[in-house]
Scaffold this motif. Structure first.
Motif, mmCIF file in Angstrom:
data_model
loop_
_atom_site.group_PDB
_atom_site.id
_atom_site.type_symbol
_atom_site.label_atom_id
_atom_site.label_comp_id
_atom_site.label_asym_id
_atom_site.label_seq_id
_atom_site.Cartn_x
_atom_site.Cartn_y
_atom_site.Cartn_z
ATOM 1 N N LYS A 268 0.830 -1.208 0.000
ATOM 2 C CA LYS A 268 0.000 0.000 0.000
ATOM 3 C C LYS A 268 0.867 1.261 0.000
ATOM 4 O O LYS A 268 0.593 2.224 -0.717
ATOM 5 N N ARG A 269 1.945 1.236 0.790
ATOM 6 C CA ARG A 269 2.852 2.389 0.820
ATOM 7 C C ARG A 269 3.488 2.620 -0.540
ATOM 8 O O ARG A 269 3.584 3.754 -1.017
ATOM 9 N N ALA A 270 3.930 1.522 -1.164
ATOM 10 C CA ALA A 270 4.551 1.648 -2.482
ATOM 11 C C ALA A 270 3.552 2.196 -3.507
ATOM 12 O O ALA A 270 3.894 3.050 -4.343
ATOM 13 N N LEU A 271 2.308 1.726 -3.425
ATOM 14 C CA LEU A 271 1.279 2.196 -4.341
ATOM 15 C C LEU A 271 1.036 3.691 -4.166
ATOM 16 O O LEU A 271 0.951 4.443 -5.145
ATOM 17 N N MET A 272 0.935 4.140 -2.935
ATOM 18 C CA MET A 272 0.670 5.550 -2.690
ATOM 19 C C MET A 272 1.872 6.421 -3.062
ATOM 20 O O MET A 272 1.710 7.556 -3.521
ATOM 21 N N GLU A 273 3.082 5.896 -2.903
ATOM 22 C CA GLU A 273 4.268 6.631 -3.339
ATOM 23 C C GLU A 273 4.277 6.793 -4.862
ATOM 24 O O GLU A 273 4.590 7.861 -5.382
ATOM 25 N N LEU A 274 3.925 5.712 -5.563
ATOM 26 C CA LEU A 274 3.830 5.789 -7.028
ATOM 27 C C LEU A 274 2.748 6.777 -7.443
ATOM 28 O O LEU A 274 2.953 7.610 -8.336
ATOM 29 N N PHE A 275 1.606 6.705 -6.791
ATOM 30 C CA PHE A 275 0.496 7.610 -7.101
ATOM 31 C C PHE A 275 0.930 9.064 -6.874
ATOM 32 O O PHE A 275 0.651 9.953 -7.680
#
Length: 471
Positions: A268-275
């Motif tokens: 989830k953290r990686a996804l939000m960083e990408l977003f």
């Protein structure tokens, strides 16, 4: 040697072969078609395969096919890896450098001989097989079964769309005729080759366009399992698909297995960083592409610059015309352009709502028809409730998302990102995130307009629930 002389010599059997044996092999190879990347590492790679090759109790018979020099190099590496795993591997190719230009037979055969020489070390751990002679033997107007002919015509249509970045092709055009001829020759050779080899698996790059699309479809026709692959947005990564075209990004089975599970915190953290990187015009991780030209400024500034009021506001995000992610994705319209033109017509008839059309910034890197041209041709002037944001406009798409009440898309990933932000999103084409429970997916144009009517009448009621966003 002039092109005129090479065209003349190409008519004669063995002319290229004699030239190659007498002169060509001794000369420095200077051509757009080159395999220097694999040539420099192949002997050592083959030695390592021989030294560490596994013994497999039930090896698979694997065929790999590619055309275009860069895909041939990539496919050689895949073939070496599988040979090292102990599988029975055959690598086949067609030695083209460019898919959209004619080439004389002398140079084509010379490229094939060069390929055979470069790949000779690989023959110690796999079979290597040029399909050029078989394809040329089929003739420029190869006679095919109706089923093969249908495959060839479909792929040739996709090739023309992809190359010219259009959605409607002219079968009489020189490009379509070139692709039709090459694909037909390839189909004749590939069908015979696959029938003779009877592999457990065919591996092919892309699987949608060019001779590689023909190979995939023939394997499917023959009930041969396939793996298709493509380069990804991230460096040193590829996408893989089993028994499907990789560019369709079919996530159905993945969704069945994992779609209703909560993301681990790390993911989830990686996804939000990408977003966040996508929003703020930054590169992230190993991604090679920057998605926006300008960082976010906030929705209020966009609302002011476009002179938007409090009427319900829809954001229509386009794809690039002819992009491989749009090929064959029609659902409620014949083309993406038709969907966009008709959507604009809907909002012309509904001044009680507002529409922003965000033309894909990726058009700045393409040469085809812009959606701006399509819209200006259809509507020389537009009413005050419709706003076109051009590819070159320094407007961040995520600022548009912030103020929108509704998202409209064909297949673009922005549709999924709008859903992540809680917006209701109507998806009009076939895409990997549609029909997963968090988008609105019309089955007809009348269904689409009914959805527009309902959401625009009460946008707040249509927003996604927390459970849908988490999903």
């Amino acid at each position: 040697m002039s092109d005129k002389i090479k065209t003349y010599l190409g008519q004669f059997p063995l002319s290229a072969e004699i030239y190659w044996d007498v002169l060509g092999r001794q000369k420095t190879w200077l051509s757009h078609y080159e395999l220097d990347g694999i040539k420099s590492v192949l002997p050592e790679a083959v030695a390592e395969v021989q030294a560490y090759q596994r013994k497999t109790e039930e090896p698979k018979k694997v065929c790999i096919f590619a055309t275009l020099h860069y895909w041939i190099e990539q496919s050689v590496l895949v073939a070496l890896a599988l040979a090292g795993q102990g599988h029975d591997v055959t690598l086949a190719w067609l030695p083209y450098a460019e898919w959209d230009k004619e080439i004389n037979l002398f140079d084509l055969r010379k490229q094939d001989l060069y390929t055979q020489d470069v790949l000779k070390p690989a023959a110690q751990v796999m079979r290597v097989d040029s399909l050029l002679k078989a394809s040329l033997a089929a003739g420029k107007f190869a006679r095919l079964t109706p089923q093969l002919q249908q495959i060839v015509e479909q792929v040739s249509d996709y090739d023309t769309q992809y190359t010219l970045q259009i959605e409607e092709t002219d079968p009489s055009s020189p490009l379509y005729q070139l692709r039709l001829s090459r694909n037909a020759q390839a189909a004749a050779a590939l069908y015979d080759w696959l029938q003779a080899e009877k592999p457990d698996l065919l591996i092919v790059p892309n699987g949608t366009i060019l001779e590689m699309g023909v190979a995939y479809k023939i394997a499917k026709m023959l009930d041969i399992d396939t793996v298709t692959f493509e380069f990804a947005d991230q460096q040193e990564r590829i996408w893989l698909a089993q028994n499907d075209e990789i560019m369709s990004h079919n996530t159905r089975d993945l969704w069945r297995g994992l779609g209703y599970q909560a993301l681990p915190e790390k993911a989830k953290r990686a996804l939000m960083e990408l977003f966040g990187a996508r929003k703020n015009a930054r590169l992230w991780g190993s991604f090679a592409r920057q998605w926006q030209q300008t960082p976010i400024k906030g929705g209020a500034s966009v609302r002011e610059s476009l002179k938007l009021d409090e009427r319900p506001l829809a954001l229509l995000a386009t794809n690039v015309l002819g992009d491989s992610l749009t090929l064959g994705r029609q659902r409620i319209s014949e083309t993406m352009a038709e969907m966009i033109v008709k959507t604009v017509a809907y909002f012309i008839q509904h001044p009680e709502a507002q529409l922003m059309v965000r033309v894909h910034p990726g058009e700045l890197k393409t040469h085809g028809t812009s959606m701006v041209e399509v819209l200006e041709s259809a509507y020389p002037s537009l009413p005050e409730n419709i706003h076109i944001i051009r590819p070159e406009d320094k407007t961040n798409t995520y600022d548009l998302m912030e103020i929108a009440d509704l998202g409209l898309v064909y297949t673009t990933t922005v549709g999924m990102e709008m859903a992540m932000s809680g917006l209701p999103v109507i998806v009009t084409g076939k895409t990997h995130y549609a029909e997963k429970g968090f988008t609105l997916d019309p089955s007809s144009w009348s269904d689409y307009e009914a959805m527009l009517n309902k959401v625009l009448a009460d946008p707040k009621a249509a927003r996604l629930s927390d459970a849908q966003v988490e999903q």
